[in-house]
Write a protein that holds these residues in place. Sequence first.
Motif, PDB file in Angstrom:
ATOM      1  N   SER A  72       0.833  -1.209   0.000  1.00  0.00           N
ATOM      2  CA  SER A  72       0.000   0.000   0.000  1.00  0.00           C
ATOM      3  C   SER A  72       0.865   1.255   0.000  1.00  0.00           C
ATOM      4  O   SER A  72       0.524   2.246  -0.641  1.00  0.00           O
ATOM      5  CB  SER A  72      -0.968  -0.002   1.188  1.00  0.00           C
ATOM      6  OG  SER A  72      -0.276  -0.201   2.382  1.00  0.00           O
ATOM      7  N   TYR A  73       1.998   1.192   0.695  1.00  0.00           N
ATOM      8  CA  TYR A  73       2.910   2.340   0.672  1.00  0.00           C
ATOM      9  C   TYR A  73       3.413   2.595  -0.750  1.00  0.00           C
ATOM     10  O   TYR A  73       3.408   3.723  -1.230  1.00  0.00           O
ATOM     11  CB  TYR A  73       4.088   2.098   1.606  1.00  0.00           C
ATOM     12  CG  TYR A  73       5.064   3.251   1.672  1.00  0.00           C
ATOM     13  CD1 TYR A  73       4.922   4.245   2.629  1.00  0.00           C
ATOM     14  CD2 TYR A  73       6.131   3.340   0.783  1.00  0.00           C
ATOM     15  CE1 TYR A  73       5.808   5.307   2.696  1.00  0.00           C
ATOM     16  CE2 TYR A  73       7.027   4.399   0.838  1.00  0.00           C
ATOM     17  CZ  TYR A  73       6.863   5.378   1.800  1.00  0.00           C
ATOM     18  OH  TYR A  73       7.745   6.431   1.854  1.00  0.00           O
ATOM     19  N   ASP A  74       3.845   1.527  -1.400  1.00  0.00           N
ATOM     20  CA  ASP A  74       4.371   1.674  -2.752  1.00  0.00           C
ATOM     21  C   ASP A  74       3.299   2.160  -3.703  1.00  0.00           C
ATOM     22  O   ASP A  74       3.547   3.014  -4.557  1.00  0.00           O
ATOM     23  CB  ASP A  74       4.950   0.336  -3.238  1.00  0.00           C
ATOM     24  CG  ASP A  74       6.229  -0.022  -2.503  1.00  0.00           C
ATOM     25  OD1 ASP A  74       6.759   0.843  -1.784  1.00  0.00           O
ATOM     26  OD2 ASP A  74       6.687  -1.172  -2.628  1.00  0.00           O
ATOM     27  N   ASN A  75       2.087   1.616  -3.569  1.00  0.00           N
ATOM     28  CA  ASN A  75       0.986   2.089  -4.410  1.00  0.00           C
ATOM     29  C   ASN A  75       0.739   3.572  -4.184  1.00  0.00           C
ATOM     30  O   ASN A  75       0.599   4.334  -5.138  1.00  0.00           O
ATOM     31  CB  ASN A  75      -0.283   1.296  -4.101  1.00  0.00           C
ATOM     32  CG  ASN A  75      -0.211  -0.100  -4.686  1.00  0.00           C
ATOM     33  OD1 ASN A  75       0.592  -0.362  -5.580  1.00  0.00           O
ATOM     34  ND2 ASN A  75      -1.027  -0.992  -4.175  1.00  0.00           N
ATOM     35  N   ALA A  76       0.689   3.962  -2.929  1.00  0.00           N
ATOM     36  CA  ALA A  76       0.402   5.359  -2.599  1.00  0.00           C
ATOM     37  C   ALA A  76       1.463   6.281  -3.181  1.00  0.00           C
ATOM     38  O   ALA A  76       1.139   7.291  -3.811  1.00  0.00           O
ATOM     39  CB  ALA A  76       0.319   5.527  -1.090  1.00  0.00           C
ATOM     40  N   THR A  77       2.720   5.934  -3.006  1.00  0.00           N
ATOM     41  CA  THR A  77       3.788   6.807  -3.503  1.00  0.00           C
ATOM     42  C   THR A  77       3.821   6.807  -5.027  1.00  0.00           C
ATOM     43  O   THR A  77       4.143   7.822  -5.635  1.00  0.00           O
ATOM     44  CB  THR A  77       5.157   6.382  -2.956  1.00  0.00           C
ATOM     45  OG1 THR A  77       5.361   5.011  -3.248  1.00  0.00           O
ATOM     46  CG2 THR A  77       5.213   6.602  -1.450  1.00  0.00           C
ATOM     47  N   ARG A  78       3.484   5.678  -5.629  1.00  0.00           N
ATOM     48  CA  ARG A  78       3.454   5.629  -7.091  1.00  0.00           C
ATOM     49  C   ARG A  78       2.372   6.561  -7.621  1.00  0.00           C
ATOM     50  O   ARG A  78       2.588   7.326  -8.545  1.00  0.00           O
ATOM     51  CB  ARG A  78       3.201   4.201  -7.566  1.00  0.00           C
ATOM     52  CG  ARG A  78       3.425   3.997  -9.034  1.00  0.00           C
ATOM     53  CD  ARG A  78       4.023   2.653  -9.268  1.00  0.00           C
ATOM     54  NE  ARG A  78       3.584   1.732  -8.192  1.00  0.00           N
ATOM     55  CZ  ARG A  78       2.830   0.675  -8.412  1.00  0.00           C
ATOM     56  NH1 ARG A  78       2.431   0.392  -9.607  1.00  0.00           N
ATOM     57  NH2 ARG A  78       2.484  -0.131  -7.437  1.00  0.00           N
ATOM     58  N   LEU A  79       1.200   6.510  -6.991  1.00  0.00           N
ATOM     59  CA  LEU A  79       0.128   7.408  -7.377  1.00  0.00           C
ATOM     60  C   LEU A  79       0.575   8.853  -7.248  1.00  0.00           C
ATOM     61  O   LEU A  79       0.318   9.684  -8.107  1.00  0.00           O
ATOM     62  CB  LEU A  79      -1.100   7.174  -6.484  1.00  0.00           C
ATOM     63  CG  LEU A  79      -1.927   5.931  -6.813  1.00  0.00           C
ATOM     64  CD1 LEU A  79      -3.075   5.795  -5.836  1.00  0.00           C
ATOM     65  CD2 LEU A  79      -2.441   6.019  -8.235  1.00  0.00           C
ATOM     66  N   HIS A  80       1.232   9.120  -6.146  1.00  0.00           N
ATOM     67  CA  HIS A  80       1.685  10.472  -5.877  1.00  0.00           C
ATOM     68  C   HIS A  80       2.655  10.967  -6.941  1.00  0.00           C
ATOM     69  O   HIS A  80       2.723  12.157  -7.243  1.00  0.00           O
ATOM     70  CB  HIS A  80       2.354  10.515  -4.499  1.00  0.00           C
ATOM     71  CG  HIS A  80       2.252  11.844  -3.841  1.00  0.00           C
ATOM     72  ND1 HIS A  80       3.245  12.771  -3.891  1.00  0.00           N
ATOM     73  CD2 HIS A  80       1.243  12.413  -3.121  1.00  0.00           C
ATOM     74  CE1 HIS A  80       2.861  13.848  -3.230  1.00  0.00           C
ATOM     75  NE2 HIS A  80       1.661  13.669  -2.749  1.00  0.00           N
ATOM     76  N   GLN A  81       3.411  10.018  -7.479  1.00  0.00           N
ATOM     77  CA  GLN A  81       4.401  10.404  -8.488  1.00  0.00           C
ATOM     78  C   GLN A  81       3.762  10.635  -9.850  1.00  0.00           C
ATOM     79  O   GLN A  81       3.972  11.655 -10.491  1.00  0.00           O
ATOM     80  CB  GLN A  81       5.478   9.325  -8.631  1.00  0.00           C
ATOM     81  CG  GLN A  81       6.548   9.425  -7.566  1.00  0.00           C
ATOM     82  CD  GLN A  81       7.471   8.224  -7.591  1.00  0.00           C
ATOM     83  OE1 GLN A  81       7.406   7.404  -8.490  1.00  0.00           O
ATOM     84  NE2 GLN A  81       8.317   8.099  -6.597  1.00  0.00           N
ATOM     85  N   THR A  82       2.974   9.644 -10.308  1.00  0.00           N
ATOM     86  CA  THR A  82       2.458   9.703 -11.672  1.00  0.00           C
ATOM     87  C   THR A  82       1.199  10.562 -11.775  1.00  0.00           C
ATOM     88  O   THR A  82       0.978  11.191 -12.787  1.00  0.00           O
ATOM     89  CB  THR A  82       2.133   8.291 -12.192  1.00  0.00           C
ATOM     90  OG1 THR A  82       1.162   7.725 -11.294  1.00  0.00           O
ATOM     91  CG2 THR A  82       3.355   7.424 -12.209  1.00  0.00           C
ATOM     92  N   GLY A  83       0.359  10.533 -10.748  1.00  0.00           N
ATOM     93  CA  GLY A  83      -0.868  11.308 -10.836  1.00  0.00           C
ATOM     94  C   GLY A  83      -0.838  12.388  -9.802  1.00  0.00           C
ATOM     95  O   GLY A  83      -1.743  12.819  -9.243  1.00  0.00           O
TER      96      GLY A  83
END
Lengths: 128, 128
Positions: free
Chosen positions: B117-128
């Motif tokens: 969930s951390y990785d998903n959250a940070t990925r979202l934060h980066q791309t979107g």
Amino acid sequence: MRKPLSADMFDELCPSSLNPIRFGDKWAALVIRCLESGPRRYSELRVPLSRVTPKVLTQSLRSLERDGLIKRTVHTDTTPRVEYELTPLGHSLLEPMAVACAWTEQHWDELLDARESYDNATRLHQTG
Amino acid sequence: MRKPLSADMFDELCPSSLNPIRFGDKWAALVIRCLESGPRRYSELRVPLSRVTPKVLTQSLRSLERDGLIKRTVHTDTTPRVEYELTPLGHSLLEPMAVACAWTEQHWDELLDARESYDNATRLHQTG
DNA sequence: GGCCGTGGTTACCAACCGGATACCGGTTAT
DNA sequence: ATAACCGGTATCCGGTTGGTAACCACGGCC
């Protein structure tokens, strides 16, 4: 609980790199111990961990957060601040850490002696 | 006791690099577990640790020997062979290892979930 | 407007760890 | 003699970890 962390909390001591048992990265165990008594701000953590540069401290905190061991909270009320605290999961890690710590305290001398005699023996073998 | 070590002893399993708790270097904990049931030869250890190259295995064994956790014995009788076995100090490490292992087993899923969930959250934060 | 404190980030870098591949010296078996 | 086995070494190399130094965005305050 709200007592400030002392600057010499880990003074001299804590050659954690020599300890065969490690929790997370180089400073993770010390960070966790700092959070044992309640949430702390970034600048509070920097006091006992003065040897740790901000970059590396942030790395350590991020890694612990990623593993769900600590929670990072940005407070926007009144004065902006960031607080770090142990999650239940992080708290549960204290038990194995205590066991590991007890082992290390109990066998630290033995460990150092073993290294010294091993190093002496191999040095002799090399030079003479 | 004298049962051979099975090749799939650590098969699939044991993503030890993901475990926040580590004993010694990357493979040390597995080596120790191999020696739990008695002395083993180098070639015996290579069976369950087939993923570990000889150099790295030797490094690990040397490091454990240096710390006084295992003892290396060269037997010259009949057939020459080298045996590794846990010292009392090495044996004493089994307790904190068991505690750590219990913690990991108990919280492994929680840990993986937190990372995901951390990785998903940070990925979202980066791309979107 | 300029400065300070907070909570970082960025760029760069050296050391170390672990891995791939090849080789080696002694002993035993054929 | 020679081939295989045992217990490693030697050499090279890439990725990660940890460290230095410098910089930065934001808000509050004077």
